[in-house]
Design a protein around this motif. Structure first.
Motif, short mmCIF file in Angstrom:
data_model
loop_
_atom_site.label_atom_id
_atom_site.label_comp_id
_atom_site.label_asym_id
_atom_site.label_seq_id
_atom_site.Cartn_x
_atom_site.Cartn_y
_atom_site.Cartn_z
N ASN C 77 0.76 -1.27 0.03
CA ASN C 77 0.00 -0.04 -0.06
C ASN C 77 0.93 1.25 0.00
O ASN C 77 1.34 1.54 0.96
N GLY C 82 -1.07 2.98 -4.88
CA GLY C 82 -2.18 2.31 -4.23
C GLY C 82 -2.21 1.09 -3.68
O GLY C 82 -1.12 0.46 -3.24
N GLU C 83 -3.28 0.42 -3.17
CA GLU C 83 -3.37 -0.88 -2.76
C GLU C 83 -3.17 -1.77 -3.70
O GLU C 83 -3.85 -1.81 -4.88
#
Lengths: 402, 402, 402
Positions: C77, C82-83
């Protein structure tokens, strides 16, 4: 010492000393010794020189370069992919034509995977759950595809389900076509170009026939009748390696293509030719499912209009071919010749030693011969020399005659 | 036998038995023998010990790891691709920096291929047709790009045409730029990092100079003057291998970079240095078009807004570099020393055997010496010993004196 | 010569000739000789036969096939990506599961690069400029990313800037996460399937245990307690090789996994087992920044709606694993047995030669023994034989008795 003594000393340097031999007129041991000598000679000439070419210096540090090139197209028509044609750029991995290449013959495609959440595959034991607490948030599924989000997803009315995971979703469904998709790869051909060099002898050669007939090299296929044609039909390779192509195409496998160069450079260069052999390298006999077949996963990455990545995951089954080249070249050289001859002569010494044992300890008159062979001298009594022990009656004191 | 006899037997074990020699005061054979002895000694010391380092134990099972890294950019301006800059990620295949790497120097790009139908390339003999029945539906074009649909496509007014095929369309047009697109790859550099280990001697080394001067390693270029600099200019490598860069860049080829480690570990570790050599591995001398050059096809896959796959097919020409490492380390060890000395001594025995032949059969007084060397014993008549055959008159019975 | 003479000649061929020995009743030399004999015997039996298995024919030309398969997922993350979940298809390069594989553990991503103009990275010395003439149009930036356009781009108010270049823009920013992005790769596992074959003995084996217990092979992990389990935890491999995983994951590195097969085929096939060892191949001790770590750049190519290419450049740091297989098999064979025995006997000859030296030149009564060992014959005076030189007074003329 005066000048005369020094001169005598110098001259004595050029006296030739030769071992004194005793002739034992014993025909049994004599015949035995000749037999031993002949055996050693036969071994030396027959095995060491003729079979093993012991008169040659050998070079086994082969430099080799392999270029492979596949040809062939396959047409498939499946509900999933529609009508599709597969060419070299589609099914050969990696594309560079190195000595190890993989031909994809069967595949499981999982299109449009995106980073999101979805239920894990039900075939993975670690993902099964009954309630949310079975799915510890942030824990990776063992042998699975993603990280648990902490929710247990159940079908309506069922008590068991699978954990929801953060992964490339949807996950791969575990079923592959039983019939290989690219079964027609059996007719594909591979052109193997192998050039070798023996650096010690500065000798280079190629497996491609030096022929004027260019069309022969484009149309020939390797077989018993065409042992120097460098183009191989995949189906034949697999058959010669003892495999079944359709079965290997479905499950995957590894085939070894050995190219052996065994060159006698005392002969003409045209006598130095490659010998091909084929074997299956993934042990088929091992029945455990974990060790059979050959497959791997790779993905093609795309980006949609909004700039979000998605991918097509492909689990590829197929046949990996490992081209392995080894070789040995020999050329006459005086050093190994001398070494082999003198080791043969040393062997003769061992033969004489063995016959001595027979003569001195095993035959009837061994005592007598022992007396003759060993001449006892005692420095204390000077008379011992002129009367060497004449009788055969001296067994104990010569037993250590080895 | 009593206790005394046993004691005598035991003591006799420690009598020293030594061969009895006959001194032949023949200067010719004596000198011959000394010459033979000196030759063997010279061979043993000069060749076996000094040149071949026979006193050393050797390790040839080298463990090697190669990391390669290319540097350089090229700018091209073609009508097809427009202005374009090529960097490492574009032209090195595969990108991992393994011991085998390929630098793309020329290419045929076929953009926007889609699965559809189109006429096969006219340069493929099997695709030529005059009527639809020449194109059997479903049959793959031999050495072609697709599967025939059953239609023969002809230009208006011509009687001959090519079969329509289902394939990645349009098919590749067969022409490559004569001048290599990335001819400036000649100035690219490759940094080759090679660390080796001889497991038997637990000795490790790297080809990168242990120097404090870090900027030297960033700016140096391998050459005769800088034999330990690990950075090579591609153009130089090709030139040293006997090739012409621009020509190889156009047609493709394979270059071998041999790194040889020949280490005498009895000396300081700093004396153990790599030696580089370069050779062309794809046999240029073979004039058949099928075996010259090096190229392969690969594709970049894209997906359009409707989710339909299309691809850019690239036929890449270029130079493949194979870094091959081999080596040998030697260190003093008592075992090979003993073996070599004793094989030398065995050789002396062979020399003595040869001189014996001369003494006993070739010189004038050979009969006399034969009588002296061989002492005849007959167990039947005990008197034979005290009167050995004194005259030289015994040629037949000793002829087998080998 | 008549018929009788020929017959005598033929018969004499089967007389056995044996060297005549002189027994020197000198216990010192006798004991010395026995000691030498015993040493040689101990060496022959103990070292040559028991330790080095000199009675065996060996085969070192192993045929080996390695298949590797990684398992494990990692979740990251970061502000940039982003994730994101990483699975095998994302982090293994190349995906084929060959003997050399790379696990990406850290990366610098430069997304949305397009062919255009932008300022070169300020960290490249050659790109620094003060005025436009510092940036020669068309010149490639040394060790840089593109070709100069001829403009010098400066920030408002500063006197120094960087050249504008034509390149894949924007260029890579030079900073990598200190903490490796995929540090959890420490828990990934790799399954190494290695099947080998000794062609000379037609012996094949696999490193996967022939067990009925299939679940064992799915759950076991290689360790001291499970030496034949073919599944390895990456973190353990790195630790056993003497590395620190998190540090290597950040900087990159190369680990060698040696599989050694040392098989005595005179024993049962189940005794022939692989031995694993691990070592770090990129020399960490070399402190120069140019030679530490392992990384490479690759790109993913995309095409936007207008058909313009763009790419994501990835500089990948990670651990490359090289699986290296070597082995040796031995099986009883009569030829090497004979060779080793006879070379041992030749060594005995060397021992006797050494003891002769002691007897004839070093001990007190050496003169006496010299007289006994060497029997002088002169062809001119026939009487010499019956009275060999009896006194010890003959030092000079036998000194050359070697």
């Amino acid at each position: 010492m005066g000048q005369v003594a020094w001169k005598a000393l110098f001259l004595s340097l050029f006296d030739y000393k030769t071992e004194k031999y005793v002739i034992a007129k014993n025909k049994k041991v004599g015949v035995l010794y000749r037999v031993v000598q002949l055996s050693i000679l036969a071994y030396l000439v027959g095995w060491v020189f003729v079979v093993k070419k012991g008169y040659q210096d050998t070079d086994t540090s082969l430099q080799s370069s392999v270029i492979t090139k596949l040809k062939g197209v396959a047409f498939t028509n499946t509900s999933e992919l529609g009508e599709r044609l597969w060419d070299v750029a589609d099914y050969v991995i990696p594309p560079q034509g190195e000595s190890v290449f993989f031909v994809m013959t069967n595949l499981i495609v999982t299109p449009n995977q995106r980073q999101s959440t979805c239920p894990e595959s039900a075939s993975i034991p670690d993902a099964l759950c009954e309630k949310d607490t079975d799915c510890l948030e942030g824990e990776a599924v063992v042998a699975g595809n993603g990280v648990k989000t902490g929710r247990c997803l159940k079908d309506r009315g069922s008590t068991r389900g699978t954990c929801e995971i953060l992964a490339w979703c949807p996950v791969e469904k575990r079923s592959k076509p039983k019939k290989p998709l690219l079964g027609s790869a059996e007719n594909f051909t591979v052109y193997i170009k192998n050039s070798i060099r023996f650096p010690k002898f500065k000798f280079s050669k190629m497996n491609v026939l030096a022929t004027d007939n260019e069309s022969y090299l484009k149309t020939c296929r390797y077989s018993q009748e065409h042992p120097y044609c460098p183009i191989f039909v995949l189906g034949n390779i697999v058959r010669w390696a003892g495999g079944d192509f359709q079965e290997m195409a479905s499950e995957g496998g590894v085939i070894g293509i050995q190219i052996e160069w065994n060159c006698d450079l005392d002969k003409a260069p045209s006598e130095c030719n490659p010998h091909y052999s084929f074997s299956r390298l993934d042990n088929k006999s091992a029945e455990t499912s974990i060790s059979s077949g050959y497959n791997f996963r790779f993905a093609k990455y795309y980006r949609d209009v909004e700039g979000v990545d998605y991918r097509t995951l492909i689990k590829a089954y197929g046949i990996r071919f490992d081209v392995m080249v080894n070789g040995k070249a020999g050329k006459f050289n005086i050093i190994p010749t001398i070494i082999n001859i003198s080791s043969g002569l040393a062997l003769m010494g061992a033969g004489a030693f063995f016959c001595d044992l027979v003569l001195l300890y095993l035959i009837k008159k061994s005592n007598f011969y022992r007396g003759k062979k060993y001449e006892e001298v005692k420095s204390s009594s000077r008379k011992s020399l002129s009367s060497p022990t004449l009788n055969g009656n001296q067994s104990p004191d010569q037993l250590g005659g080895l």
